[in-house]
Scaffold this motif. Structure first.
Motif, PDB file in Angstrom:
ATOM      1  N   GLU A  59       2.851  47.667  27.758  1.00 23.91           N
ATOM      2  CA  GLU A  59       1.861  47.709  28.831  1.00 23.91           C
ATOM      3  C   GLU A  59       0.840  46.599  28.654  1.00 23.91           C
ATOM      4  O   GLU A  59       0.395  45.985  29.629  1.00 23.91           O
ATOM      5  N   GLN A  88       2.225  43.339  29.953  1.00 19.02           N
ATOM      6  CA  GLN A  88       2.277  43.319  31.419  1.00 19.02           C
ATOM      7  C   GLN A  88       0.891  43.084  32.011  1.00 19.02           C
ATOM      8  O   GLN A  88       0.722  42.283  32.930  1.00 19.02           O
ATOM      9  N   LEU A 143      -4.151  49.684  25.203  1.00 21.29           N
ATOM     10  CA  LEU A 143      -2.841  49.788  25.823  1.00 21.29           C
ATOM     11  C   LEU A 143      -1.713  49.674  24.796  1.00 21.29           C
ATOM     12  O   LEU A 143      -1.861  49.053  23.744  1.00 21.29           O
ATOM     13  N   SER A 165      -5.421  54.319  29.507  1.00 17.71           N
ATOM     14  CA  SER A 165      -4.887  53.014  29.909  1.00 17.71           C
ATOM     15  C   SER A 165      -5.131  52.754  31.393  1.00 17.71           C
ATOM     16  O   SER A 165      -5.369  51.601  31.796  1.00 17.71           O
ATOM     17  N   GLU A 166      -5.096  53.792  32.224  1.00 22.48           N
ATOM     18  CA  GLU A 166      -5.373  53.623  33.646  1.00 22.48           C
ATOM     19  C   GLU A 166      -6.830  53.248  33.879  1.00 22.48           C
ATOM     20  O   GLU A 166      -7.136  52.414  34.749  1.00 22.48           O
ATOM     21  N   THR A 203      -6.899  44.523  26.370  1.00 21.34           N
ATOM     22  CA  THR A 203      -5.717  45.381  26.298  1.00 21.34           C
ATOM     23  C   THR A 203      -5.673  46.194  25.008  1.00 21.34           C
ATOM     24  O   THR A 203      -4.632  46.760  24.677  1.00 21.34           O
ATOM     25  N   ARG A 227      -7.218  49.612  33.269  1.00 23.35           N
ATOM     26  CA  ARG A 227      -6.691  48.822  34.372  1.00 23.35           C
ATOM     27  C   ARG A 227      -7.701  48.754  35.520  1.00 23.35           C
ATOM     28  O   ARG A 227      -7.855  47.719  36.170  1.00 23.35           O
TER      29      ARG A 227
END
Length: 261
Positions: free
Chosen positions: A181, A184, A177, A150-151, A174, A154
């Motif tokens: 998360e 967001q 994710l 997930s990082e 996404t 991002r």
């Protein structure tokens, strides 16, 4: 050829596109995207969402139909001209995060800026600002293999936004994710795009993730879906405790959808 209306910064007209195996991906799809708009393209897997985004972004050329961007006929451009257009005007986010393993997180986020000729210090500053907005600035000096999945996604989103493209194409950005998360990150993406006047074309599987968009277009089997109201169905109770209002036959309307180009 006639350019699209002035309020459409991006427009596709009657797009037909086939996969390499000959199976149809788009069958006469037309869509316009207004400047600064966040447009969600929804539909199940295999509905043609990715194919539409790739044709709009100049990654693929349709077999038939037209794609216009800011008065330029993208469908007529050669490969090098389309590559320049993507590098200088477009941004792209894949559903699977792809980063350069030898570079740090901030270097990955700054890479498109440096490829455009932006100085290293200025590119680093811009990259760090976007990494902070996406809550991964603490990993700026890390390598991609040190990040969670997930990082990494991002970081890819920060990289796409750092250049402040005219149009950002996000193909289910996404997908890797978790639900909270995902909400967001989508909120951050759409808010940042609107604050910088970036037009967004967002592909997503369901209406929940499309909730932050200004408008939604739905695809099914390579065609746009339009909602219709079918003729009433006989035999159902009326609205007032089962009684039929005067002049009715105990019916109610049925929503349905139809496929159109």
């Amino acid at each position: 050829m006639v350019a699209p209306p002035d309020n459409d910064v991006l427009r596709a007209s009657a797009l037909h596109f086939q996969h390499h195996d000959g199976s149809p991906a788009l069958q006469g799809v037309s869509v316009g995207v207004r400047e600064g708009e966040v447009l969600a393209v929804t539909g199940p897997r295999g509905s043609g969402k990715t194919a539409l985004l790739r044709c709009l972004a100049g990654l693929d050329r349709p077999q038939r139909g037209e794609v216009w961007f800011d008065g330029v006929a993208v469908h007529t451009l050669g490969a090098l001209a389309r590559e320049r257009l993507r590098r200088h005007r477009f941004g792209w986010i894949d559903p699977v995060p792809v980063l350069v393993p030898e570079l740090t997180v901030w270097e990955n986020a700054a890479l498109p800026l440096m490829l455009r000729g932006t100085g290293r210090r200025r590119a680093r500053q811009a990259a760090l600002e976007w990494l902070e907005r996406l809550d991964v600035d603490g990993r700026a000096r890390s390598r991609p293999h040190e990040l969670r999945h997930s990082e990494r996604q991002r970081v890819c989103i920060a990289r796409a936004l750092a250049v402040v493209p005219s149009v950002l194409f996000a193909d289910e950005p996404t997908a890797p994710l978790h639900r909270a998360e995902s909400a967001q990150v989508l909120r951050t993406l759409t808010t940042a795009a609107r604050s910088h006047g970036v037009t967004v074309v967002l592909a997503c599987a369901g209406p929940r993730r499309a909730g932050l968009a200004d408008r939604t277009v739905t695809l099914l089997d390579g065609r746009r879906v339009r909602t219709l109201h079918l003729p009433p169905v006989a035999g159902t109770a009326g609205p007032a405790e089962g009684a039929e209002p005067a002049g009715t036959t105990g019916t109610e309307g049925r929503p349905a959808c139809s496929l159109s180009a």
